[in-house]
Structure formats: structure tokens, C-alpha cells
Scaffold this motif. Structure first.
Motif, PDB file in Angstrom:
ATOM      1  N   VAL A 190      31.133  12.573  43.699  1.00  0.00           N
ATOM      2  CA  VAL A 190      30.689  13.950  43.624  1.00  0.00           C
ATOM      3  C   VAL A 190      31.470  14.985  44.476  1.00  0.00           C
ATOM      4  O   VAL A 190      31.425  14.462  45.717  1.00  0.00           O
ATOM      5  N   GLU A 191      31.793  16.161  44.069  1.00  0.00           N
ATOM      6  CA  GLU A 191      32.481  17.050  44.943  1.00  0.00           C
ATOM      7  C   GLU A 191      31.297  17.602  45.964  1.00  0.00           C
ATOM      8  O   GLU A 191      30.104  17.936  45.650  1.00  0.00           O
ATOM      9  N   LYS A 192      31.631  17.437  47.222  1.00  0.00           N
ATOM     10  CA  LYS A 192      30.288  17.870  48.627  1.00  0.00           C
ATOM     11  C   LYS A 192      30.232  19.360  48.216  1.00  0.00           C
ATOM     12  O   LYS A 192      30.990  20.142  47.953  1.00  0.00           O
ATOM     13  N   ASN A 193      28.987  19.618  48.585  1.00  0.00           N
ATOM     14  CA  ASN A 193      28.448  20.999  48.602  1.00  0.00           C
ATOM     15  C   ASN A 193      28.308  21.823  47.107  1.00  0.00           C
ATOM     16  O   ASN A 193      27.402  22.498  47.187  1.00  0.00           O
ATOM     17  N   THR A 194      29.233  21.043  46.271  1.00  0.00           N
ATOM     18  CA  THR A 194      28.765  21.898  44.994  1.00  0.00           C
ATOM     19  C   THR A 194      28.122  20.909  43.997  1.00  0.00           C
ATOM     20  O   THR A 194      27.432  21.573  42.979  1.00  0.00           O
ATOM     21  N   PHE A 195      28.124  19.742  44.447  1.00  0.00           N
ATOM     22  CA  PHE A 195      27.540  18.680  43.455  1.00  0.00           C
ATOM     23  C   PHE A 195      28.031  18.674  42.093  1.00  0.00           C
ATOM     24  O   PHE A 195      27.258  18.256  41.165  1.00  0.00           O
ATOM     25  N   VAL A 196      29.264  18.915  41.859  1.00  0.00           N
ATOM     26  CA  VAL A 196      29.974  18.737  40.545  1.00  0.00           C
ATOM     27  C   VAL A 196      30.384  17.245  40.435  1.00  0.00           C
ATOM     28  O   VAL A 196      31.080  16.779  41.517  1.00  0.00           O
ATOM     29  N   LEU A 197      30.315  16.558  39.269  1.00  0.00           N
ATOM     30  CA  LEU A 197      30.545  15.351  39.296  1.00  0.00           C
ATOM     31  C   LEU A 197      32.207  15.432  39.112  1.00  0.00           C
ATOM     32  O   LEU A 197      32.780  16.059  38.148  1.00  0.00           O
ATOM     33  N   LYS A 198      32.991  14.729  39.737  1.00  0.00           N
ATOM     34  CA  LYS A 198      34.268  14.527  39.698  1.00  0.00           C
ATOM     35  C   LYS A 198      34.869  13.428  38.679  1.00  0.00           C
ATOM     36  O   LYS A 198      34.098  12.475  38.403  1.00  0.00           O
ATOM     37  N   PRO A 199      35.971  13.613  37.872  1.00  0.00           N
ATOM     38  CA  PRO A 199      36.194  12.535  36.920  1.00  0.00           C
ATOM     39  C   PRO A 199      36.894  11.310  37.579  1.00  0.00           C
ATOM     40  O   PRO A 199      37.298  10.312  36.997  1.00  0.00           O
ATOM     41  N   ILE A 237      37.833   9.282  41.998  1.00  0.00           N
ATOM     42  CA  ILE A 237      37.419   9.624  43.502  1.00  0.00           C
ATOM     43  C   ILE A 237      38.582  10.387  44.080  1.00  0.00           C
ATOM     44  O   ILE A 237      38.358  10.963  44.937  1.00  0.00           O
ATOM     45  N   HIS A 238      39.938  10.636  43.512  1.00  0.00           N
ATOM     46  CA  HIS A 238      40.764  11.388  44.185  1.00  0.00           C
ATOM     47  C   HIS A 238      41.046  12.903  43.577  1.00  0.00           C
ATOM     48  O   HIS A 238      42.040  13.366  43.985  1.00  0.00           O
ATOM     49  N   TRP A 239      40.548  13.343  42.615  1.00  0.00           N
ATOM     50  CA  TRP A 239      40.864  14.568  42.074  1.00  0.00           C
ATOM     51  C   TRP A 239      39.547  15.226  41.467  1.00  0.00           C
ATOM     52  O   TRP A 239      38.593  14.558  41.285  1.00  0.00           O
ATOM     53  N   GLY A 240      39.599  16.208  40.784  1.00  0.00           N
ATOM     54  CA  GLY A 240      38.450  16.752  40.013  1.00  0.00           C
ATOM     55  C   GLY A 240      37.502  17.537  40.783  1.00  0.00           C
ATOM     56  O   GLY A 240      37.625  17.739  42.018  1.00  0.00           O
ATOM     57  N   GLY A 241      36.610  17.946  40.029  1.00  0.00           N
ATOM     58  CA  GLY A 241      35.326  18.649  40.878  1.00  0.00           C
ATOM     59  C   GLY A 241      35.316  19.994  40.326  1.00  0.00           C
ATOM     60  O   GLY A 241      35.304  20.292  39.051  1.00  0.00           O
ATOM     61  N   SER A 242      35.260  21.046  41.055  1.00  0.00           N
ATOM     62  CA  SER A 242      35.106  22.469  40.578  1.00  0.00           C
ATOM     63  C   SER A 242      36.390  22.863  39.671  1.00  0.00           C
ATOM     64  O   SER A 242      36.175  23.643  38.648  1.00  0.00           O
ATOM     65  N   ASN A 243      37.468  22.309  39.772  1.00  0.00           N
ATOM     66  CA  ASN A 243      38.495  22.865  38.972  1.00  0.00           C
ATOM     67  C   ASN A 243      38.629  21.965  37.798  1.00  0.00           C
ATOM     68  O   ASN A 243      39.447  22.283  36.717  1.00  0.00           O
ATOM     69  N   TYR A 244      38.149  20.688  37.779  1.00  0.00           N
ATOM     70  CA  TYR A 244      38.208  19.882  36.551  1.00  0.00           C
ATOM     71  C   TYR A 244      37.109  19.057  36.527  1.00  0.00           C
ATOM     72  O   TYR A 244      37.028  17.999  37.305  1.00  0.00           O
ATOM     73  N   THR A 245      36.099  19.133  35.388  1.00  0.00           N
ATOM     74  CA  THR A 245      35.161  18.099  35.411  1.00  0.00           C
ATOM     75  C   THR A 245      35.232  17.938  33.785  1.00  0.00           C
ATOM     76  O   THR A 245      35.734  18.644  32.787  1.00  0.00           O
ATOM     77  N   ASN A 246      34.524  17.017  33.483  1.00  0.00           N
ATOM     78  CA  ASN A 246      34.156  16.494  32.035  1.00  0.00           C
ATOM     79  C   ASN A 246      32.587  16.196  31.721  1.00  0.00           C
ATOM     80  O   ASN A 246      32.120  15.510  32.080  1.00  0.00           O
ATOM     81  N   PRO A 247      32.453  17.223  30.829  1.00  0.00           N
ATOM     82  CA  PRO A 247      30.630  17.098  30.551  1.00  0.00           C
ATOM     83  C   PRO A 247      30.464  15.769  29.623  1.00  0.00           C
ATOM     84  O   PRO A 247      29.082  15.458  30.102  1.00  0.00           O
ATOM     85  N   ALA A 248      31.409  15.082  29.332  1.00  0.00           N
ATOM     86  CA  ALA A 248      31.031  13.910  28.711  1.00  0.00           C
ATOM     87  C   ALA A 248      30.790  12.846  29.859  1.00  0.00           C
ATOM     88  O   ALA A 248      30.116  11.650  29.472  1.00  0.00           O
ATOM     89  N   TYR A 249      31.269  13.011  31.015  1.00  0.00           N
ATOM     90  CA  TYR A 249      30.813  12.102  32.165  1.00  0.00           C
ATOM     91  C   TYR A 249      29.583  12.249  32.854  1.00  0.00           C
ATOM     92  O   TYR A 249      29.310  11.340  33.433  1.00  0.00           O
ATOM     93  N   PHE A 250      28.804  13.382  32.463  1.00  0.00           N
ATOM     94  CA  PHE A 250      27.534  13.550  33.123  1.00  0.00           C
ATOM     95  C   PHE A 250      26.486  12.436  32.412  1.00  0.00           C
ATOM     96  O   PHE A 250      26.444  12.650  31.116  1.00  0.00           O
ATOM     97  N   ASP A 251      25.856  11.969  33.369  1.00  0.00           N
ATOM     98  CA  ASP A 251      24.759  11.300  32.821  1.00  0.00           C
ATOM     99  C   ASP A 251      23.283  11.617  33.485  1.00  0.00           C
ATOM    100  O   ASP A 251      22.813  10.970  34.455  1.00  0.00           O
ATOM    101  N   THR A 252      22.939  12.585  33.036  1.00  0.00           N
ATOM    102  CA  THR A 252      21.683  13.361  33.582  1.00  0.00           C
ATOM    103  C   THR A 252      20.305  12.406  33.500  1.00  0.00           C
ATOM    104  O   THR A 252      19.703  12.168  34.493  1.00  0.00           O
TER     105      THR A 252
END
Length: 172
Positions: free
Chosen positions: A5-14, A16-31
Motif C-alpha cells: 500500500v502506498e503510504k499516506n494515500t492508501f492506494v493499493l500498489k500492484p 512492492i517496488h512500483w505502482g500506487g498513485s501512478n499505476y493501480t489495478n482495480p482488479a487487485y482490490f479486495d474490499t
């Protein structure tokens, strides 16, 4: 949480070393699972809320109920995969699970069901493997990767029972 998870924004990253606010994948969300994990770390509720904020972007901007494989955290286009394709086809399953377990996300599923039923003239076998977010078809093949998650999405309301039966029969 620390790696995915990207710190401070709480965006799920795809990853551990990339993604977050610039790249996320809605299919990865497990609400549905974030609610469970929040029993151990309340920050998972912030990840859930951010995931729904991203889902809301597509709910508000497209008539189809479709989601892209990839996007930015604000829902806008990233430079990779902005179509409902082989990642995004999982979203109806993930949202459906959250609805079945927690009663959450029903509006997204209703919009998607209404659109896909109209798009296919109520024929489960007419579902194909690729749509633009505006509903334009680009896929050619019918397969369970799409029909299966849509089957779960149809569980959102009894009014979709006939559609659910058609999807189920198609999968069998």
C-alpha cells in the motif's frame, strides 16, 4: 500493508517496488477482505475507502459499469491498459464478494448488470473478452474469465435471477 500500500494515500500498489498513485489495478482490490484485515490494522479501512473512491470514478464517468485493467489513483488513464480486459474482468467477482459478505458495492454491480444484459441482448454466450470503458466491443472470444465473474455480479439482486441462471448454464 507496508509493502503493498502506498503510504499516506492508501492506494493499493500492484507490486512492492512500483505502482500506487501512478499505476493501480482495480482488479487487485479486495474490499471484502480489507474489512476482515481491519480487525488487525484499522488502516485497511482507509485502503477500502480509497478503492471505492477509485470505483466511484468509473461509476460516475462511464455508463457501462466497466473498469480498466490499469489506471491512476484518481481513475484517469495511465500509460498501460485502460480497457476492460483480462485483469479487469475480475472486478465483478471482487465487488460481488464484498456485496455478498458485507452488502457493499451493490450500485456498481447493478450498473454493470444492466449494461451487459443490454449489450448482449440477454445472451450470456454473447459476452466477449474485451470492451472499452465506453462499451465498445474489441474482444472476439467468449470464455469463463468473463462469464464467471459476471455470474457473481448477478447475485446482487433477485431481479437478475434469470440472467444469473443463463450465466450459470453457460459456464456449465
Amino acid at each position: 500493508m507496508a509493502l503493498e500500500v502506498e503510504k499516506n494515500t492508501f492506494v493499493l500498489k500492484p507490486g512492492i517496488h512500483w505502482g500506487g498513485s501512478n499505476y493501480t489495478n482495480p482488479a487487485y482490490f479486495d474490499t471484502a477482505f480489507y474489512r476482515i484485515w481491519a480487525k488487525f490494522d484499522k488502516d485497511w479501512l482507509k485502503v477500502k475507502d480509497k478503492s471505492f473512491a477509485i470505483y466511484d470514478y468509473f461509476y460516475d464517468h462511464y455508463r457501462t459499469g466497466l473498469y480498466p485493467d490499469w489506471c491512476r489513483a484518481d481513475g484517469t488513464r495511465s500509460d498501460i491498459g485502460y480497457d476492460f480486459y483480462y485483469d479487469a474482468c475480475q472486478v465483478p467477482l471482487k465487488l460481488g464478494l464484498d456485496y455478498l459478505w458485507n452488502g457493499a458495492g451493490g450500485k456498481y454491480l447493478i450498473k454493470l448488470n444492466d449494461w451487459i444484459i443490454k449489450k448482449t441482448d440477454g445472451e450470456a454466450s454473447a459476452i466477449v473478452d474485451g470492451y472499452r470503458l465506453d462499451g465498445t466491443t474489441f474482444g472476439k472470444y467468449h470464455n469463463a474469465s468473463y462469464a464467471g465473474p459476471l455470474c457473481v455480479a448477478a447475485m446482487v439482486d433477485k431481479k437478475y435471477q434469470g440472467w444469473l441462471n443463463l450465466l450459470y448454464d453457460d459456464l456449465v
